[in-house]
Write an enzyme that holds these catalytic residues in place. Structure first.
Site, mmCIF file in Angstrom:
data_model
loop_
_atom_site.group_PDB
_atom_site.id
_atom_site.type_symbol
_atom_site.label_atom_id
_atom_site.label_comp_id
_atom_site.label_asym_id
_atom_site.label_seq_id
_atom_site.Cartn_x
_atom_site.Cartn_y
_atom_site.Cartn_z
ATOM 1 N N GLY A 133 0.834 -1.204 0.000
ATOM 2 C CA GLY A 133 0.000 0.000 0.000
ATOM 3 C C GLY A 133 0.865 1.248 0.000
ATOM 4 N N TYR A 145 -16.153 2.922 9.317
ATOM 5 C CA TYR A 145 -14.690 2.872 9.283
ATOM 6 C C TYR A 145 -14.136 3.280 10.641
ATOM 7 C CZ TYR A 145 -9.921 4.121 7.852
ATOM 8 O OH TYR A 145 -8.560 4.229 7.751
ATOM 9 N N ILE A 196 1.363 3.776 2.402
ATOM 10 C CA ILE A 196 2.246 3.964 3.569
ATOM 11 C C ILE A 196 3.134 2.732 3.746
ATOM 12 C CG2 ILE A 196 2.378 4.437 6.048
ATOM 13 C CD1 ILE A 196 -0.372 5.806 5.846
ATOM 14 N N ALA A 227 -1.874 0.376 13.081
ATOM 15 C CA ALA A 227 -2.189 1.671 12.470
ATOM 16 C C ALA A 227 -3.684 1.927 12.615
ATOM 17 C CB ALA A 227 -1.799 1.664 10.994
#
Ligand code: UDP
Length: 328
Positions: free
Chosen positions: A10, A153, A12, A121
């Site tokens: 991804g 989310y 990051i 994260a």
């Protein structure tokens, strides 16, 4: 050190993999390519210096046997794999909840089995609808109703935080929870909503910049390489264990001003077009009006000084996007 990065292909994750490899670490990544891409890591796979140091698995973090093997091998796990991006969450509501909740549970269960440190994260989304600044880790949380799916989310990542803290309290597992604020830089895709890559591509194509709402909403943007340095320092800071920490910059900008800055920086002929939220996202959508992190807590633990300002960030993203669009 041997590190496992979930979501390592991804945006990051790929920058973190790059920084860990540069640091001499042996790096394992697992990514289901839902939003990550092969392009993000190809340069690392092709770099002969990392031939025996970089191991890639394209698979889901729900794959028990593979995760068992990888977590068994590694000293520390950076758990970045998650459904991300407002558009992605709205378009894939069930899959997003599943991967965020069951995926994190799997990572923590296996980290606990082998007593491996896990950095989880999380996200500034967990704060919900606050408009005060700065947001500090002990703040209350305010969400909209469950009919407004954006909040799923936030709620799923909040549940991840609770689960990680429960492993810490119940089993003494070393966990660190990082609430990442808007992290930006080269390789971030605009496909799932992220504003800077979208505006930069629109400006370079001389298309209108699509400002949602009235553009008075604000964000702070943090350069991905500054964030990655912070994550690497946090896993070495013993006092970070069991803590929830904001990671973000403090330079606040409205989305309208951001659009204007990008038009100027690219020398674009684009105009700004205001798009009502319901046209962009459907009727059950709520935006966050403001989001500024308090960073006193992380500063006490590590030397955290996100030094890359918005102009430098935009320069980096513009240069990258020009190459992507083959404009240079
Ligand atoms: N935004 C916008 N136009 C776009 C994409 C995003 O005006 O084409 C706005 C969005 O409504 C939000 C801000 O930019 O207020 C940041 O959006 P992003 O999706 O990057 O991050 P998040 O909403 O998670 O902060």
């Amino acid at each position: 050190m041997k590190v496992l990065i979930t979501g390592g292909a991804g945006f990051i994750g790929s920058h973190l993999a790059e920084a860990c490899l540069a640091n001499g670490d042996e790096v394992y990544i697992i990514d289901d390519l839902s939003t990550g891409t092969l392009d993000n890591i190809r340069h690392l796979q092709e770099d002969s210096r990392f031939a025996n140091k970089f191991f890639v698995h394209f698979d889901t973090i729900l794959h028990h046997d593979l995760m068992l093997e990888l977590i068994g091998i590694c000293d520390v796990v950076f758990h970045l794999a998650a459904a991300v991006g407002v558009l992605y969450i709205l378009e894939n509501p069930l899959e997003s909840i599943k991967i965020n909740i069951q995926g994190t549970e799997k990572v923590l269960e296996l980290c606990n089995k082998f007593k491996k440190k896990a950095l989880i994260a999380s996200t500034s989304e967990v704060y919900g609808k606050h408009t005060h600044a700065p947001l500090v880790e002990t703040d209350n949380i305010i969400y909209g109703p469950s009919s407004k799916f954006r909040w799923s989310y936030a709620a799923s990542k909040l549940m991840d935080e609770f689960t990680a803290l429960a492993y810490y309290r119940t089993h003494g597992l070393d966990v660190i929870i990082t609430r990442l604020f808007n992290t930006v830089g080269p390789r971030q895709t605009g496909t799932y909503g992220m504003v800077i890559p979208r505006f930069v591509a629109q400006a370079l194509n001389n298309q209108p910049l699509t400002v949602y709402g009235d553009g008075t909403q604000t964000r702070t943007f943090t350069y991905v390489k500054d964030v990655v340095q912070a994550l690497m320092a946090l896993v070495k800071a013993q006092d970070a264990v069991g803590q929830v920490l904001n990671v973000g910059g403090t330079e606040e900008i409205t989305i309208f001003d951001l659009a204007q800055k990008i038009i100027t920086a690219t020398g674009s002929k684009s105009v700004i077009e205001f798009i009502p939220y319901d046209k962009a996202f459907g009727k059950d959508f709520e935006d966050m009006q403001r989001r500024v992190p308090g960073i006193e807590k992380i500063k006490k633990l590590i030397d955290f000084n996100p030094k890359t300002d918005i102009d430098e960030i935009l320069k980096q993203v513009i240069d990258f996007t020009k190459q992507e669009l083959q404009l240079v």
